[in-house]
Scaffold this motif. Sequence first.
Motif, PDB file in Angstrom:
ATOM      1  N   ARG A 162     -40.017  28.111-129.713  1.00 54.97           N
ATOM      2  CA  ARG A 162     -40.151  29.355-128.938  1.00 54.97           C
ATOM      3  C   ARG A 162     -40.443  29.060-127.467  1.00 54.97           C
ATOM      4  O   ARG A 162     -39.874  29.684-126.581  1.00 54.97           O
ATOM      5  CB  ARG A 162     -41.248  30.234-129.532  1.00 54.97           C
ATOM      6  N   SER A 163     -41.339  28.111-127.217  1.00 59.57           N
ATOM      7  CA  SER A 163     -41.670  27.802-125.823  1.00 59.57           C
ATOM      8  C   SER A 163     -40.480  27.160-125.106  1.00 59.57           C
ATOM      9  O   SER A 163     -40.272  27.395-123.912  1.00 59.57           O
ATOM     10  CB  SER A 163     -42.899  26.908-125.732  1.00 59.57           C
ATOM     11  N   ALA A 164     -39.687  26.371-125.831  1.00 56.51           N
ATOM     12  CA  ALA A 164     -38.517  25.736-125.210  1.00 56.51           C
ATOM     13  C   ALA A 164     -37.420  26.751-124.916  1.00 56.51           C
ATOM     14  O   ALA A 164     -36.710  26.635-123.917  1.00 56.51           O
ATOM     15  CB  ALA A 164     -37.969  24.638-126.113  1.00 56.51           C
ATOM     16  N   LEU A 165     -37.279  27.749-125.782  1.00 61.77           N
ATOM     17  CA  LEU A 165     -36.187  28.713-125.637  1.00 61.77           C
ATOM     18  C   LEU A 165     -36.549  29.928-124.784  1.00 61.77           C
ATOM     19  O   LEU A 165     -35.684  30.729-124.458  1.00 61.77           O
ATOM     20  CB  LEU A 165     -35.718  29.182-127.020  1.00 61.77           C
ATOM     21  N   THR A 166     -37.830  30.068-124.425  1.00 59.57           N
ATOM     22  CA  THR A 166     -38.239  31.189-123.579  1.00 59.57           C
ATOM     23  C   THR A 166     -37.794  30.930-122.153  1.00 59.57           C
ATOM     24  O   THR A 166     -38.013  29.842-121.607  1.00 59.57           O
ATOM     25  CB  THR A 166     -39.775  31.364-123.628  1.00 59.57           C
ATOM     26  N   GLU A 167     -37.159  31.928-121.561  1.00 58.93           N
ATOM     27  CA  GLU A 167     -36.676  31.803-120.187  1.00 58.93           C
ATOM     28  C   GLU A 167     -37.877  31.685-119.248  1.00 58.93           C
ATOM     29  O   GLU A 167     -38.782  32.507-119.288  1.00 58.93           O
ATOM     30  CB  GLU A 167     -35.841  33.029-119.819  1.00 58.93           C
ATOM     31  N   GLN A 168     -37.867  30.661-118.404  1.00 59.38           N
ATOM     32  CA  GLN A 168     -38.981  30.451-117.491  1.00 59.38           C
ATOM     33  C   GLN A 168     -38.692  31.118-116.152  1.00 59.38           C
ATOM     34  O   GLN A 168     -37.562  31.093-115.658  1.00 59.38           O
ATOM     35  CB  GLN A 168     -39.225  28.954-117.308  1.00 59.38           C
ATOM     36  N   LYS A 169     -39.732  31.721-115.565  1.00 61.09           N
ATOM     37  CA  LYS A 169     -39.579  32.391-114.278  1.00 61.09           C
ATOM     38  C   LYS A 169     -39.267  31.379-113.192  1.00 61.09           C
ATOM     39  O   LYS A 169     -39.793  30.263-113.189  1.00 61.09           O
ATOM     40  CB  LYS A 169     -40.883  33.102-113.897  1.00 61.09           C
ATOM     41  N   GLN A 170     -38.429  31.804-112.260  1.00 59.46           N
ATOM     42  CA  GLN A 170     -38.109  30.964-111.111  1.00 59.46           C
ATOM     43  C   GLN A 170     -39.297  30.985-110.156  1.00 59.46           C
ATOM     44  O   GLN A 170     -39.790  32.052-109.805  1.00 59.46           O
ATOM     45  CB  GLN A 170     -36.855  31.512-110.416  1.00 59.46           C
ATOM     46  N   ARG A 171     -39.772  29.832-109.729  1.00 61.33           N
ATOM     47  CA  ARG A 171     -40.902  29.779-108.814  1.00 61.33           C
ATOM     48  C   ARG A 171     -40.413  30.061-107.399  1.00 61.33           C
ATOM     49  O   ARG A 171     -39.435  29.473-106.937  1.00 61.33           O
ATOM     50  CB  ARG A 171     -41.544  28.397-108.858  1.00 61.33           C
ATOM     51  N   ARG A 172     -41.114  30.969-106.743  1.00 62.84           N
ATOM     52  CA  ARG A 172     -40.795  31.255-105.349  1.00 62.84           C
ATOM     53  C   ARG A 172     -41.795  30.527-104.472  1.00 62.84           C
ATOM     54  O   ARG A 172     -43.006  30.794-104.544  1.00 62.84           O
ATOM     55  CB  ARG A 172     -40.842  32.747-105.072  1.00 62.84           C
ATOM     56  N   PRO A 173     -41.329  29.617-103.629  1.00 59.72           N
ATOM     57  CA  PRO A 173     -42.272  28.883-102.781  1.00 59.72           C
ATOM     58  C   PRO A 173     -42.942  29.816-101.781  1.00 59.72           C
ATOM     59  O   PRO A 173     -42.317  30.728-101.249  1.00 59.72           O
ATOM     60  CB  PRO A 173     -41.410  27.853-102.073  1.00 59.72           C
ATOM     61  N   THR A 174     -44.225  29.592-101.562  1.00 58.22           N
ATOM     62  CA  THR A 174     -44.977  30.408-100.616  1.00 58.22           C
ATOM     63  C   THR A 174     -45.512  29.514 -99.504  1.00 58.22           C
ATOM     64  O   THR A 174     -45.620  28.302 -99.668  1.00 58.22           O
ATOM     65  CB  THR A 174     -46.153  31.115-101.302  1.00 58.22           C
ATOM     66  N   ARG A 175     -45.835  30.148 -98.399  1.00 63.34           N
ATOM     67  CA  ARG A 175     -46.371  29.404 -97.263  1.00 63.34           C
ATOM     68  C   ARG A 175     -47.880  29.573 -97.188  1.00 63.34           C
ATOM     69  O   ARG A 175     -48.401  30.639 -97.499  1.00 63.34           O
ATOM     70  CB  ARG A 175     -45.780  29.946 -95.970  1.00 63.34           C
ATOM     71  N   ILE A 176     -48.551  28.555 -96.702  1.00 61.57           N
ATOM     72  CA  ILE A 176     -49.981  28.643 -96.467  1.00 61.57           C
ATOM     73  C   ILE A 176     -50.171  29.388 -95.142  1.00 61.57           C
ATOM     74  O   ILE A 176     -49.527  29.062 -94.136  1.00 61.57           O
ATOM     75  CB  ILE A 176     -50.611  27.241 -96.399  1.00 61.57           C
ATOM     76  N   SER A 177     -51.049  30.366 -95.135  1.00 62.34           N
ATOM     77  CA  SER A 177     -51.248  31.166 -93.925  1.00 62.34           C
ATOM     78  C   SER A 177     -51.932  30.333 -92.837  1.00 62.34           C
ATOM     79  O   SER A 177     -52.615  29.355 -93.121  1.00 62.34           O
ATOM     80  CB  SER A 177     -52.083  32.407 -94.237  1.00 62.34           C
ATOM     81  N   ARG A 178     -51.751  30.782 -91.606  1.00 59.73           N
ATOM     82  CA  ARG A 178     -52.360  30.086 -90.475  1.00 59.73           C
ATOM     83  C   ARG A 178     -53.888  30.117 -90.589  1.00 59.73           C
ATOM     84  O   ARG A 178     -54.566  29.129 -90.310  1.00 59.73           O
ATOM     85  CB  ARG A 178     -51.915  30.752 -89.169  1.00 59.73           C
ATOM     86  N   ALA A 179     -54.437  31.255 -91.031  1.00 55.01           N
ATOM     87  CA  ALA A 179     -55.889  31.381 -91.191  1.00 55.01           C
ATOM     88  C   ALA A 179     -56.405  30.410 -92.252  1.00 55.01           C
ATOM     89  O   ALA A 179     -57.472  29.809 -92.088  1.00 55.01           O
ATOM     90  CB  ALA A 179     -56.248  32.812 -91.567  1.00 55.01           C
ATOM     91  N   ALA A 180     -55.658  30.243 -93.354  1.00 53.51           N
ATOM     92  CA  ALA A 180     -56.082  29.329 -94.411  1.00 53.51           C
ATOM     93  C   ALA A 180     -56.082  27.890 -93.892  1.00 53.51           C
ATOM     94  O   ALA A 180     -56.984  27.106 -94.201  1.00 53.51           O
ATOM     95  CB  ALA A 180     -55.172  29.459 -95.629  1.00 53.51           C
TER      96      ALA A 180
END
Length: 145
Positions: A102-120
């Motif tokens: 089941r875990s192998a056949l479950t469609e995995q979400k596409q990761r969207r890269p995020t940016r680290i904020s200037r304040a962080a």
Amino acid sequence: MSDERYAPLPGGLLLDLQELRMETMRAGGPGGQHQNTADTAVALTLAVAQCRSLNDEAKSTIFRRLASRLTKDGELRVVSRTSRSQKANRDIAQNRLLELLRSALTEQKQRRPTRISRAAKRRRVESKRRHGDKKAQRAKPDISE
């Protein structure tokens, strides 16, 4: 194995549980004389390439995502020896194998890269500077001056 013959898998697939090959063996651990005579450990094997319940797409997904779990012959094998009961070990092994599929056949979400904020970034650098200052305070005074 349970009374049902088919187990549901993602993508509308149904796995025929009769395609699983069961092997029993002696299990170590507690049990006294009983463990020396009873085959309570269970190994369930699914020959993925020969499995009629899975379509070609599902088979290729399993081969790709579970490559490290497959034998050289392309079989998925799960062993359970945690219980003193063969039936309990069979159920545990079956549930484990189905969960892997089941875990192998479950469609995995596409990761969207995020940016680290200037304040962080600023907070991180400031934290590092404060930590460095704290360590510098611990240094022995320079007596050459």
